[in-house]
Design an enzyme around this catalytic site. Structure first.
Site, short mmCIF file in Angstrom:
data_model
loop_
_atom_site.label_atom_id
_atom_site.label_comp_id
_atom_site.label_asym_id
_atom_site.label_seq_id
_atom_site.Cartn_x
_atom_site.Cartn_y
_atom_site.Cartn_z
N GLU A 42 2.86 -46.77 -22.65
CA GLU A 42 2.12 -46.99 -24.00
C GLU A 42 2.72 -45.93 -25.24
OE1 GLU A 42 -0.62 -48.21 -20.73
OE2 GLU A 42 0.76 -46.19 -21.21
N LYS A 102 2.80 -59.03 -3.05
CA LYS A 102 1.58 -59.29 -3.71
C LYS A 102 0.90 -60.66 -2.98
CE LYS A 102 -0.47 -57.85 -8.39
NZ LYS A 102 -0.03 -57.84 -9.51
N ARG A 135 -3.59 -42.48 -24.15
CA ARG A 135 -2.41 -41.99 -23.62
C ARG A 135 -1.36 -41.66 -24.84
NH1 ARG A 135 -0.53 -44.64 -18.11
NH2 ARG A 135 -1.09 -42.62 -17.20
#
Length: 642
Positions: A371, A282, A399
């Site tokens: 979640e 990254k 969610r």
């Protein structure tokens, strides 16, 4: 950008020689750094997938082959390679290029939902459809190691493995991070794979050494080679995939374009489901991002406009944010309450939990992008005597609605939910606006919801939420800077055991203006503008908006005109819930208007632009109150009224 400007479609990549491709990667990174640091957006993830994206588009033929990007925040390079270089300057601006894949922008963009862990399910369905129709094209899903922590990914893997003959290629973009470093058992598994690239070299060295030993060498080598599967599982436990029937290729250096192309060609030729494991970095190619241990410049803010009052060369102090204020308040609570524990879903810093994590690390749990698990885990913690605080973005709690309803509320458990980025967020696009919570969560029995208007209200309501032991509670606040303190002029108490209502302004009693949370400031400003037009307003903030405070119902029954304003969906939200309560009390005013976000998906723009568009700026609120008064009284608005 000589080469990049010539790329009008992915097919143009196949005409470039290796030297040109190297120059192209440099041009792409230079453009990403220049534009994303100016407009804001996801920089680190895109710097990390330059070579991988080029390889994907050289090996596969989009859109004949379907490319699905999980989350989509790493698809900027994909946009550049699919004919959108000229539009890249408009990234994340109103009417410009979206920060995520966008079906309206290009036939190469299939999925624009920017929520994680969905790509494998989309890809499984696409591959199923292609196979059913006899379509020879491939389906490629690019998913990060962070998104693999989401349970939905593994539900998809379960089905992909049940039909291994489908032409579906799963590319794991493994940079050991989602927003921050990836956590959990899966992260440990992938870390083992990352460090396993030498096992084949180990076997070759062993072969050369042992076969040179007279008499016993060949025997020992055959035994070692026979144990290859066990050794491979020890050094590289890809059996997780292969035991499910999925071909595994890798790990491969995701920045070695030729190596990535070679492994993708093998995957394409295989004819069935294949997992390709790419190791990427990254922030690759940009020293400030590579050296940023916090999040490798996962997302950067737009460059601030120069302030005429700023001293040249001196940094401008950042305004305190809602997120930072919450983090400080939660730490204060946790230091005096040993039962408080915080949970988040791969959003440790964005949810404001770094202060608590640094001071009391055992009191913070990051479950990864999961979640649903976070909410039910919190339910178990509450059953065990703790008071968990679940900290997520408002849009991501969608969610876990079933878990909030059936695992927490049904058991009347003391779990506190804190929703960051509630309401309109703006430039992150349609799926990141947190506008659904006030409407959807009205359906959850027993849940109490607060919308603080300023820091003082946040402190008070968090204290009240953590003091609630017989029901779940929820606090929600927006993205961005804290507004100025807005103290109550007076407080109207309700029956014992119910919440009071704060009066923020009183310029008259023609209209009751009910401000939800951060709309307190705009509503007070609107009231002062209306006063200039001869319309007197009483502006109130109920603070706790679910259940509807009896004091608010009683007060509203005394007004002919009642207007509510909320930074959430108008349909089913606070205003409509108050209207139902007034009907039940048989005190419906002559004119009742609910201001809020219309049902639909908002295009990306700044928060201020979208608030005005939805009628929630101070000017637009004043305008609509004027219209409501005209309807109630039967007289037209005053000439020149707002």
């Amino acid at each position: 950008m000589e080469l990049l400007d010539r790329i009008k479609s992915p097919a143009d990549l196949r005409d470039l020689d290796p030297l040109d491709l190297d120059r192209l990667t440099d041009e792409i990174r230079a453009l990403l750094i220049a534009r994303v640091t100016h407009n804001g957006g996801h920089l680190g993830p895109n710097l990390g997938v330059v070579e991988l994206t080029i390889a994907l588009h050289r090996v596969f033929d989009s859109p004949r082959d379907s490319l699905v990007w999980d989350t989509g925040h790493q698809a900027y390079v994909h946009k550049l390679l699919t004919g959108r270089v000229a539009d890249f300057a408009t990234l994340r601006t109103r009417g410009g290029m979206s920060g995520y894949p966008c079906r309206a922008e290009s036939e190469h963009d299939l999925v624009e939902n920017s929520h994680a862990s969905t790509a494998l399910s989309y890809a499984d369905g696409l591959a199923h459809a292609r196979q059913s129709r006899g379509d020879p094209g491939h389906v490629v899903a690019v998913i990060g190691d962070g998104a693999l922590t989401g349970g939905m990914s593994w539900e998809a893997v379960n089905n992909i493995a049940a039909a291994p003959g489908r032409p579906l290629i799963v590319v794991i973009n493994d940079n050991a991070r989602s927003y921050a470093p990836t956590v959990g058992g899966l992260a440990q598994h992938l870390a083992a794979l990352r460090t396993s690239r030498g096992y084949e070299e180990f076997l070759e060295r062993a072969k050369d050494t042992l076969q040179g030993v007279p008499a016993v060498g060949d025997t020992v080598y055959r035994a070692l080679h026979g144990a290859k599967k066990g050794l491979k599982d020890f050094l590289a436990p890809q059996a997780l995939y292969e035991d499910l029937g999925l071909k595994y290729l890798g790990p491969v250096d995701g920045h070695d374009r030729e190596a990535v192309e070679a492994v993708l060609l093998r995957a394409r030729a295989f004819g069935g489901s294949v997992v390709v494991h790419c190791i990427t970095e990254k922030g690759r190619g940009y020293a400030p991002a590579e050296e940023d241990t916090r999040d490798r410049f996962h997302a950067v803010r737009a460059a601030p406009a120069p302030s005429p009052a700023a001293t040249p060369g001196q940094p401008t102090a950042a305004a305190p944010t809602w997120t930072a204020a919450f983090g400080e308040e939660l730490l204060r609570q946790a230091e005096r309450r040993p039962d408080v524990v915080a949970l988040t879903a791969a959003m440790l810093e964005p949810a404001g939990l770094l202060p608590l994590q640094r001071a009391l690390p055992a009191r913070v749990v990051d479950v990864g992008i999961a979640e649903q698990h976070a909410v039910t885990c919190a339910a178990g913690m509450a059953m065990g005597g703790l008071h968990p605080v679940v900290c997520v973005y408002a849009t991501f709690l969608n969610r876990a609605f079933d878990q909030v309803l059936m695992d927490v509320a049904l058991h009347r458990l003391p779990v506190t939910f804190v929703l960051d980025r509630a309401g309109i967020t703006g430039d992150d696009g349609a799926s990141h606006n947190g506008i659904w919570d006030l409407a959807t969560l009205q359906a959850v029995p027993g849940l109490r919801i607060a919308a603080p208007r300023d820091r003082a209200a946040l402190r008070r309501q968090l204290d009240e939420a953590l003091g609630t032991e017989d029901a779940p509670t929820l606090l929600r606040y927006p993205k961005g800077a804290l507004p100025p303190e807005l103290p109550a002029r007076e407080r109207i108490a309700g029956p014992e055991g119910t919440t009071s209502v704060d009066v923020l302004a009183r310029t008259g009693e023609d209209v009751l203006l009910v401000a939800v949370g951060v709309l307190g400031g705009p509503c007070v400003a609107a009231a002062h503008r209306l006063q200039e037009q001869g319309i007197g307003c009483t502006v109130v903030d109920p603070g706790w908006v679910k259940p509807v405070p009896p004091a608010l119902v009683e007060l509203a029954g005394r007004f002919d005109v009642v207007v509510t304003a909320e930074d959430g969906l108008r349909t089913g939200g606070v205003g409509e819930t108050l209207a139902a309560a007034l009907r039940d009390a048989r005190t419906v005013p002559r004119e009742l208007r609910t201001l809020g976000v219309p049902s639909g998906f908002l295009e990306h723009a700044s928060r201020a632009e979208l608030l005005a568009e939805c009628g929630l700026s101070s000017d637009r609120i004043a305008e609509q109150v004027t219209q409501a008064v005209a309807e109630a009284t039967g007289r037209p608005p005053l000439k020149g009224a707002v």
